[in-house]
Design an enzyme around this catalytic site. Structure first.
Site, PDB file in Angstrom:
ATOM      1  N   ASP A   1      -6.495   0.729   0.665  1.00  0.00           N
ATOM      2  CA  ASP A   1      -6.658   0.956   2.091  1.00  0.00           C
ATOM      3  C   ASP A   1      -8.027   0.443   2.516  1.00  0.00           C
ATOM      4  OD1 ASP A   1      -8.517   2.840   1.246  1.00  0.00           O
ATOM      5  OD2 ASP A   1      -7.747   4.440   2.527  1.00  0.00           O
TER       6      ASP A   1
ATOM      7  N   LYS B   1       0.831  -1.202   0.000  1.00  0.00           N
ATOM      8  CA  LYS B   1       0.000   0.000   0.000  1.00  0.00           C
ATOM      9  C   LYS B   1       0.867   1.253   0.000  1.00  0.00           C
ATOM     10  CE  LYS B   1      -2.088   1.783   3.611  1.00  0.00           C
ATOM     11  NZ  LYS B   1      -3.002   2.028   4.756  1.00  0.00           N
TER      12      LYS B   1
END
Length: 213
Positions: free
Chosen positions: A143, A125
């Site tokens: 996310d 991420k």
């Protein structure tokens, strides 16, 4: 157009409509270069962007380069970032990250995913945030908002962020992956909120499989 009936069709229509709804979408972590964004993204774990933005000006002023941060005293960094939470773990990640950039990458943030994920404190991420926002490379950060909306919209059935990233990558053009993620995050914060989604205000409601749920 007719109601999209496949995950790929819903992904494309979501991308189109959210681009119209949020043309201003941008990363809300303040930064001026890839190193600063990497620092800010590490700090943003379990912390709001607003709080990170309160902390980073002093941090960047004191440690403007990876070399500066790599030689910092841990207790000095801890004091500067304390209010972001988990400050001891984050300090270890920041110092390890800075040392890796200095020792292995010539003080520069690498662009390759396979290099980024070898850096302390950097998972997929974070790597995708830096790639898409600071380096102009394809990257789709997944996310909690992206994961939740992708499942609600029927773009995936998985709860594994890495699997979801790969599934979305197959449906979203490379140049649009970063903006698509940013817009899903904005939509998740403003409209498709976790506890009580505001379906009556959603531009995707006519084809969302979970509308009203």
């Amino acid at each position: 157009m007719g109601r999209p009936r496949t995950p790929a069709g819903r992904a494309r229509e979501t991308m189109r409509r959210l681009a119209e709804e949020y043309p201003e979408a941008r990363c809300e972590l303040d930064h001026t270069n890839a190193f600063e964004l990497l620092v800010a993204t590490i700090l943003s774990a379990q912390c709001t962007d607003a709080r990170v933005n309160q902390v980073t000006p002093a941090l960047f002023a004191r440690y403007p380069t990876p070399e500066d941060l790599a030689s910092a005293r841990p207790e000095d960094v801890e004091e500067l970032i304390r209010s972001t939470g988990f400050y001891k773990n984050k300090t270890r990640s920041l110092l390890g990250m800075a040392a890796a950039l200095t020792e292995r990458f010539g003080g520069e943030v690498p662009g390759a995913m396979e290099d980024l994920v070898t850096i302390p404190g950097v998972g997929r991420k974070t790597a995708n945030v830096v790639r898409s926002v600071a380096l102009g490379l394809p990257g789709l950060p997944v996310d909690t908002h992206v994961l939740r909306l992708a499942k609600r919209l029927g773009l995936t059935t998985s709860s594994d962020p890495v699997k979801v990233e790969h599934e979305l990558n197959a449906m979203i053009p490379p140049a649009e992956r970063g903006p698509f993620s940013l817009r899903l995050i904005l939509h998740g914060r403003r409209v498709c909120v976790a506890r009580r989604p505001r379906c009556e205000a959603c531009v995707l409601a006519d084809f969302c499989p979970k509308v009203g749920v």
